[in-house]
Design a protein around this motif. Sequence first.
Motif, mmCIF file in Angstrom:
data_model
loop_
_atom_site.group_PDB
_atom_site.id
_atom_site.type_symbol
_atom_site.label_atom_id
_atom_site.label_comp_id
_atom_site.label_asym_id
_atom_site.label_seq_id
_atom_site.Cartn_x
_atom_site.Cartn_y
_atom_site.Cartn_z
ATOM 1 N N GLU A 1 0.758 -0.963 0.067
ATOM 2 C CA GLU A 1 -0.111 -0.028 -0.087
ATOM 3 C C GLU A 1 0.924 1.476 -0.055
ATOM 4 N N GLN A 2 2.140 1.078 0.684
ATOM 5 C CA GLN A 2 3.006 2.195 0.612
ATOM 6 C C GLN A 2 3.728 2.677 -0.409
ATOM 7 N N ALA A 3 3.567 1.555 -1.374
ATOM 8 C CA ALA A 3 4.650 1.432 -2.531
ATOM 9 C C ALA A 3 4.237 2.525 -3.597
ATOM 10 N N GLY A 4 2.734 2.757 -3.566
ATOM 11 C CA GLY A 4 2.059 3.974 -4.461
ATOM 12 C C GLY A 4 2.360 3.554 -6.010
ATOM 13 N N THR A 5 2.690 4.374 -6.623
ATOM 14 C CA THR A 5 3.361 4.361 -8.227
ATOM 15 C C THR A 5 4.197 3.171 -8.466
ATOM 16 N N ASP A 6 4.952 2.620 -7.470
ATOM 17 C CA ASP A 6 6.018 1.514 -7.527
ATOM 18 C C ASP A 6 5.271 0.424 -7.584
ATOM 19 N N GLN A 7 3.943 0.267 -7.271
ATOM 20 C CA GLN A 7 3.347 -1.253 -7.092
ATOM 21 C C GLN A 7 3.753 -2.256 -8.081
ATOM 22 N N SER A 8 3.863 -1.839 -9.434
ATOM 23 C CA SER A 8 4.153 -2.637 -10.594
ATOM 24 C C SER A 8 5.705 -3.174 -10.414
#
Length: 245
Positions: free
Chosen positions: A52-59
Amino acid sequence: GSYPKIKKEDIPTDEQALEIADQFVKSYQISLEGYGQPRVYDYSTNWRILYEQAGTDQSRFAFPETVNVIYPLTLEGKEVLDEGGNPTGIFVTIDIRSRKVNNLYGLETKQFEKSNYIGVTDASTIMKVAQRGGYRNNIYEGASNVVNLHLDTPTIEMVKVWYTTDYAKPGQDLYVPALVFPIKDWEKNNYWRKNVIVPLVKDILDNENPSGGGQPMPLTDAPAVNVKGSAIEPATAPDAPVSSN
């Protein structure tokens, strides 16, 4: 060759993980007497929080290779915690790729004996331990990252404590009542634990650093713990025994 990257949809649902663990436990006829309802417990990776904290880096997020199910140990009607404030019991590890159990930890033959003890009832003593981060939270001189941690209202829980009078001698596990202070926003502070533990047994609290192991360094640069809103009233000793195996 390298394995394909695990995707979020590869991770079994909680219901699927519990079913896999349940079938494994039944197939080996493991007794669950004295253990509570199993649940998926993300005790080692906290991947859901990190995702959840990864934001735009979830991919690009690296998902764990395993899922863990805990069958929590219960005593006196309460789940037993360890000194870090985490549940204890039988842990079943499931490999995500194969959807099969690849490890089981914490299966022990337990025989308990009850003991009398002197309870800790002085609120100022309890708060002093809580303010420095709890029982056996040794912070060594020279720490540079000082963080203010806010504690919430404590509850009395049963905690598994390793006990010895001398590190040169064998120790034993004791199961003792303790005040457990939840740390507010522990994950946002990137702190390693989510609870602060203060045992309510005088012999345990007095024996925090037994002889033979050297003296702890001074707490001159310990992370400050703000206990605002967490004051406790002096109370009688809780009616829960010390139990040892």
